[in-house]
Design a protein around this motif. Structure first.
Motif, mmCIF file in Angstrom:
data_model
loop_
_atom_site.group_PDB
_atom_site.id
_atom_site.type_symbol
_atom_site.label_atom_id
_atom_site.label_comp_id
_atom_site.label_asym_id
_atom_site.label_seq_id
_atom_site.Cartn_x
_atom_site.Cartn_y
_atom_site.Cartn_z
ATOM 1 N N ALA A 1 0.827 -1.203 0.000
ATOM 2 C CA ALA A 1 0.000 0.000 0.000
ATOM 3 C C ALA A 1 0.869 1.264 0.000
ATOM 4 O O ALA A 1 0.545 2.260 -0.666
ATOM 5 N N GLN B 1 -0.981 4.408 -1.498
ATOM 6 C CA GLN B 1 -2.298 4.290 -0.878
ATOM 7 C C GLN B 1 -2.238 4.268 0.648
ATOM 8 O O GLN B 1 -3.273 4.151 1.305
ATOM 9 N N PHE C 1 -5.352 5.831 4.741
ATOM 10 C CA PHE C 1 -5.490 5.072 3.497
ATOM 11 C C PHE C 1 -6.281 5.887 2.476
ATOM 12 O O PHE C 1 -7.237 6.585 2.818
ATOM 13 N N LEU D 1 -8.883 -0.650 2.025
ATOM 14 C CA LEU D 1 -7.639 -0.978 2.725
ATOM 15 C C LEU D 1 -7.854 -0.993 4.235
ATOM 16 O O LEU D 1 -7.319 -1.855 4.945
ATOM 17 N N LYS E 1 -9.650 -4.189 4.991
ATOM 18 C CA LYS E 1 -8.710 -5.316 5.015
ATOM 19 C C LYS E 1 -7.956 -5.373 6.343
ATOM 20 O O LYS E 1 -7.730 -6.462 6.894
ATOM 21 N N ASN F 1 -10.270 -10.868 2.158
ATOM 22 C CA ASN F 1 -9.091 -10.019 1.962
ATOM 23 C C ASN F 1 -8.402 -10.305 0.636
ATOM 24 O O ASN F 1 -7.887 -9.394 -0.021
ATOM 25 N N GLY G 1 -7.804 -7.600 -2.354
ATOM 26 C CA GLY G 1 -6.475 -7.346 -2.888
ATOM 27 C C GLY G 1 -6.374 -7.618 -4.374
ATOM 28 O O GLY G 1 -5.790 -6.831 -5.134
ATOM 29 N N LEU H 1 -6.751 -3.896 -5.877
ATOM 30 C CA LEU H 1 -5.401 -3.340 -5.878
ATOM 31 C C LEU H 1 -4.873 -3.205 -7.312
ATOM 32 O O LEU H 1 -4.106 -2.328 -7.623
#
Length: 221
Positions: free
Chosen positions: A71, A76, A142, A147, A150, A212, A216, A220
């Motif tokens: 991240a 991020q 974030f 995020l 998560k 999660n 991701g 992401l």
């Protein structure tokens, strides 16, 4: 290979070993609880179960800093560099603690380290949930809410692991009785009941890992 791709590779690898190890642990636990097997066979199953469980135990402290590093590298995770360094230091210390507990069975300092490990996880759960809540409410830290979600899910995974440890306290006593005196109805019920009491938290861990992973992989990239 860039640093980003290398970190991403290890982050995904931790997910694979965590989920795969949990599945192996879950499957082996069924043989530990089987009353029709000899104590020797059940002991072998327990050895396999504990071996499989080391994957999740080692991956848990590593997947967090790897995710935070990803991240941070993608812009991020808006924090000073020292925050990322501190996260790595804490998690590597946690990893070292898990390793010492695994490779130092029977040592006199193990009970103290076990309590330290438990306390550390409690602090991490509270801290991570606090950071996630603050990030969601303030839109800080974030760049995206997923995020923070998560991070909260990871904290809940750690909580599930602690609950499994609590539920297995009676199992440890009963298992010692089985090895010393053999199995009786009470011992078998305790072993079976302790393992059954852990299953809801195992299922929650699987769900949390998949949630999660979905965040991701789909958000992401």
């Amino acid at each position: 290979m860039s640093v980003y791709l290398l970190i991403k590779f290890f982050h995904n690898l931790c997910f694979v070993y965590w989920l795969g190890g949990d599945l192996g642990t879950f499957y082996a636990s069924r043989f530990v609880a089987r009353e029709d097997l000899s104590p020797q066979a059940r002991s072998t199953a327990l050895t396999i179960m504990m071996g499989c469980d080391q994957g999740p135990r080692f991956c848990m402290p590593l997947i967090l800093p790897l995710g935070l590093q990803l991240a941070f590298l993608t812009g991020q995770f808006s924090v000073p560099v020292w925050v990322v360094v501190a996260a790595w230091a804490i998690c590597l210390g946690w990893f070292a603690l898990v390793a010492v507990l695994h490779f130092s069975h029977g040592k006199g300092f193990i009970p103290v380290l076990t309590r330290l490990d438990f306390a550390l996880r409690v602090v991490l759960i509270a801290g991570l949930l606090g950071v996630a809540a603050w990030a969601l409410l303030s839109n800080a830290i974030f760049s995206s809410n997923w995020l923070a979600i998560k991070l909260a899910v990871f904290a809940l995974l750690v909580f599930c692991g602690l609950m499994i440890r609590v539920r297995l306290k009676n199992f440890i006593v009963a298992w010692g009785t089985l090895l010393q005196k053999g199995a009786d109805d009470h011992t078998n019920r305790t072993i079976r009941g302790s393992i059954a009491a852990c299953r809801p938290f195992v299922y929650l861990i699987w769900v949390g890992l998949l949630v999660n992973a979905a965040y991701g992989l789909h958000l992401l990239n």
